[in-house]
Structures are given as structure tokens and as C-alpha cells.
Design a protein around this motif. Structure first.
Motif, PDB file in Angstrom:
ATOM      1  N   ASP A 185       0.854  -1.189   0.000  1.00 47.73           N
ATOM      2  CA  ASP A 185       0.000   0.000   0.000  1.00 47.73           C
ATOM      3  C   ASP A 185       0.886   1.234   0.000  1.00 47.73           C
ATOM      4  O   ASP A 185       1.645   1.491   0.943  1.00 47.73           O
ATOM      5  CB  ASP A 185      -0.901  -0.019   1.242  1.00 47.73           C
ATOM      6  N   ARG A 193      -0.348   4.435  -0.559  1.00 46.93           N
ATOM      7  CA  ARG A 193      -1.174   5.640  -0.490  1.00 46.93           C
ATOM      8  C   ARG A 193      -0.538   6.680   0.438  1.00 46.93           C
ATOM      9  O   ARG A 193       0.080   6.338   1.453  1.00 46.93           O
ATOM     10  CB  ARG A 193      -2.579   5.297   0.014  1.00 46.93           C
ATOM     11  N   ASP A 194      -0.733   7.902   0.105  1.00 50.14           N
ATOM     12  CA  ASP A 194      -0.220   9.000   0.927  1.00 50.14           C
ATOM     13  C   ASP A 194      -1.249   9.330   2.016  1.00 50.14           C
ATOM     14  O   ASP A 194      -2.384   8.881   1.985  1.00 50.14           O
ATOM     15  CB  ASP A 194       0.026  10.228   0.050  1.00 50.14           C
ATOM     16  N   TYR A 195      -0.840  10.127   3.004  1.00 49.83           N
ATOM     17  CA  TYR A 195      -1.686  10.372   4.181  1.00 49.83           C
ATOM     18  C   TYR A 195      -2.963  11.116   3.819  1.00 49.83           C
ATOM     19  O   TYR A 195      -4.011  10.931   4.437  1.00 49.83           O
ATOM     20  CB  TYR A 195      -0.905  11.175   5.237  1.00 49.83           C
ATOM     21  N   ASP A 196      -2.903  12.000   2.770  1.00 53.44           N
ATOM     22  CA  ASP A 196      -4.089  12.779   2.454  1.00 53.44           C
ATOM     23  C   ASP A 196      -5.166  11.949   1.745  1.00 53.44           C
ATOM     24  O   ASP A 196      -6.243  12.461   1.434  1.00 53.44           O
ATOM     25  CB  ASP A 196      -3.709  13.996   1.593  1.00 53.44           C
ATOM     26  N   GLU A 197      -4.883  10.677   1.458  1.00 53.38           N
ATOM     27  CA  GLU A 197      -5.876   9.795   0.866  1.00 53.38           C
ATOM     28  C   GLU A 197      -6.694   9.060   1.933  1.00 53.38           C
ATOM     29  O   GLU A 197      -7.588   8.281   1.598  1.00 53.38           O
ATOM     30  CB  GLU A 197      -5.203   8.776  -0.076  1.00 53.38           C
ATOM     31  N   PHE A 198      -6.355   9.268   3.195  1.00 53.05           N
ATOM     32  CA  PHE A 198      -7.076   8.630   4.289  1.00 53.05           C
ATOM     33  C   PHE A 198      -8.034   9.653   4.930  1.00 53.05           C
ATOM     34  O   PHE A 198      -7.841  10.861   4.817  1.00 53.05           O
ATOM     35  CB  PHE A 198      -6.106   8.106   5.342  1.00 53.05           C
ATOM     36  N   SER A 218      -0.155   2.673   5.822  1.00 56.40           N
ATOM     37  CA  SER A 218       0.434   2.474   4.505  1.00 56.40           C
ATOM     38  C   SER A 218       1.929   2.735   4.622  1.00 56.40           C
ATOM     39  O   SER A 218       2.434   3.063   5.698  1.00 56.40           O
ATOM     40  CB  SER A 218      -0.217   3.404   3.459  1.00 56.40           C
ATOM     41  N   TRP A 249      -7.712  17.416   6.312  1.00 58.96           N
ATOM     42  CA  TRP A 249      -6.379  17.800   5.848  1.00 58.96           C
ATOM     43  C   TRP A 249      -6.445  19.177   5.212  1.00 58.96           C
ATOM     44  O   TRP A 249      -7.407  19.541   4.544  1.00 58.96           O
ATOM     45  CB  TRP A 249      -5.828  16.786   4.842  1.00 58.96           C
TER      46      TRP A 249
END
Length: 283
Positions: free
Chosen positions: A163, A165-170, A223, A281
Motif C-alpha cells: 500500500d 497511499r499518501d496520508y491525504d488519501e485517508f 500504509s 487535511w
């Protein structure tokens, strides 16, 4: 009886004989001539008298001459026997040579047949060379196409997806019990009161350490680029490599705890706000 013939028979002198054949006389057509019986009788008497005179002349020869003749005949007989034995020896030698030649012919190795190229033979040779190259490639290069194909088809190891994914995708959610409060300062959230502590997102526990104060620090990986770090836990409900969920408590605190987010470099993320127990965010 003739004495010479009797003596020869007594000494066993070999006597040579011969057979005389006469060609039959063709019968002539016509009248037969009359045979003069008296003339025939006179001729026969003269022939008998002549033979008797020759026999009497032979009887007059001395016995020594007869012995010499016998010795000569014996020598001739021996010579004949010696010649016959030599002939038999030569015949046996010839037979021995023929048998030796036959044995030599049998012992000779069979001549190898000349190898002839054919289309089928060339094709089989090419197929064998290709199979050998494939086996060598698989043995020397583990990431070859065939090895990868066999691992994918017959491999027992399950593929693990990474995985990234970057933090802003959560979309983290902050869950707190009744009576507890949360404050935010420079990306660090502080929980007051006592109660259960929840993970902000689903993830896996990758670190769990016990400090000198008797409290736990837990790291939850969401991730490869986003993690949560919870400190001040009095009782940890999960261990390392355990999967955790946002709606199930991961620990219990009696005098407050803290939580923060980190990126792939381990730096604390601070550009967010908490609105209605949800993390928003910054754009």
C-alpha cells in the motif's frame, strides 16, 4: 590252376582289373549273313592255344623274378599309401585354414552403418538443444519467464500488495469516550481523562514498546507513507503484527494519552484540523 596266380594270391599281390564295354552294333536291314560255325570253332581253339602258351612261358620264369616283382609292387603300394597320407594331411590343413578363416570372419566386428542425416533427426536435435537451453536458463537465472510463470501457477506463497497511499488519501476518525476531551497542538493530539483508546484508521501494529513509566507506546502502520503513534497507554489490547480497526479499542488509559501522525520520513504531520471528531487535511 595257374601256379603264378596261386602264388600271387597267396602273397596278396594287388591285381588290377578293368572293364571293357563295346558299342552295340547297329542292326542292318536285310538278310543276315550265315555264320560259319567251323571257322568260329577254329578261331576259338587257336586263341585258347595261344593263351596257354603265354601262361606256360610265364610259369617258366624263376621265383626270384616273381619276388622282385612283388617287392616292386609292395614299394608302389607304400608309395601310394604315403601319397594318400600326404594328401589327407594337406586336406586336413586346408580344412583347418578354412575353419580358421570362418572363425575370423565370425569374430570380425560388424561394420558400423553410416549415419545419415534426415529432416526428422535435425528437428529432434534442435528440440533437444532448445530444451537444454531452457533448463540451463532456469537453473542459472531464477527470474526467467518460465520460473516466474511456474511460481505464479504452482507457487504457494500469496502475493502481498504494498500500500503506497499518501496520508491525504485517508479519512481518520477520532473516537473518544464520554467525558474525555481532545486538544490539538502542532500535530499532536492530547486526550484527557480515562477510557478506551481507538486507532484512527485500519492498520497493523508494527511496534509496541514499554517505557520506564510503565506505559506503552504503539505504532500503527496504515500504509508505507502514513502511520499513527499512540503513547501513554496503560493496557495494550493488541500486539505486534496484529491487525487493528478504527471502531475497536487498541488500549486503555487512566490519566490521558497522546497521538500523532507521521509520514514516510518519520516526520510529524501537522497540516490538519479536527472537525466533528474527524481529521480534515489542509488543502
Amino acid at each position: 590252376m595257374n601256379e603264378k596266380l596261386q602264388y600271387a594270391t597267396m602273397l596278396e599281390i594287388p591285381v588290377s582289373t578293368c572293364n571293357v564295354t563295346f558299342k552295340p552294333v547297329k542292326k542292318r536291314r536285310g538278310k543276315r549273313k550265315k555264320v560259319d560255325i567251323d571257322a568260329v570253332k577254329d578261331k576259338l581253339v587257336d586263341k585258347v592255344n595261344t593263351q596257354m602258351q603265354s601262361v606256360e612261358t610265364d610259369n617258366a620264369q624263376p621265383q626270384e623274378q616273381i619276388a622282385e616283382q612283388y617287392a616292386v609292387s609292395v614299394d608302389n603300394n607304400q608309395n601310394l599309401q604315403s601319397q594318400e597320407s600326404q594328401t589327407e594331411i594337406a586336406f586336413e590343413e586346408q580344412n583347418g585354414l578354412e575353419q580358421a578363416e570362418e572363425q575370423t570372419a565370425l569374430v570380425r566386428p560388424a561394420q558400423k552403418k553410416k549415419f545419415k542425416f534426415s529432416i526428422v533427426g535435425v528437428q529432434l536435435a534442435i528440440i533437444g538443444a532448445l530444451v537444454a537451453v531452457i533448463f540451463l536458463t532456469n537453473a542459472l537465472y531464477t527470474d526467467s519467464g518460465i520460473n516466474v510463470f511456474l511460481r505464479n501457477v504452482f507457487g504457494t506463497q500469496s502475493s502481498v500488495s504494498v500500500d503506497t497511499r499518501d496520508y491525504d488519501e485517508f479519512a481518520p476518525v477520532i473516537s473518544i469516550d464520554d467525558g474525555a476531551t481532545v486538544t490539538l497542538s502542532d500535530g499532536v493530539m492530547t486526550f484527557s481523562g480515562k477510557g478506551s483508546l481507538y486507532a484512527p484508521c485500519n492498520g497493523k501494529v508494527t511496534m509496541l514498546t514499554l517505557g520506564e513509566d510503565g506505559k506503552y507506546t504503539m505504532e500503527i502502520t496504515h500504509s508505507e507513507k502514513f502511520k499513527s503513534v499512540l503513547t501513554g497507554i496503560d493496557y495494550a489490547y493488541a500486539g505486534i503484527d496484529d491487525t487493528v480497526y478504527f471502531n475497536i479499542p487498541v488500549g486503555y488509559v487512566t490519566a490521558g494519552a497522546t497521538m500523532c501522525f507521521t509520514n514516510s520520513n518519520g516526520a510529524v504531520i501537522s497540516d490538519y484540523q479536527i472537525i466533528d471528531d474527524a481529521v480534515v487535511w489542509s488543502v
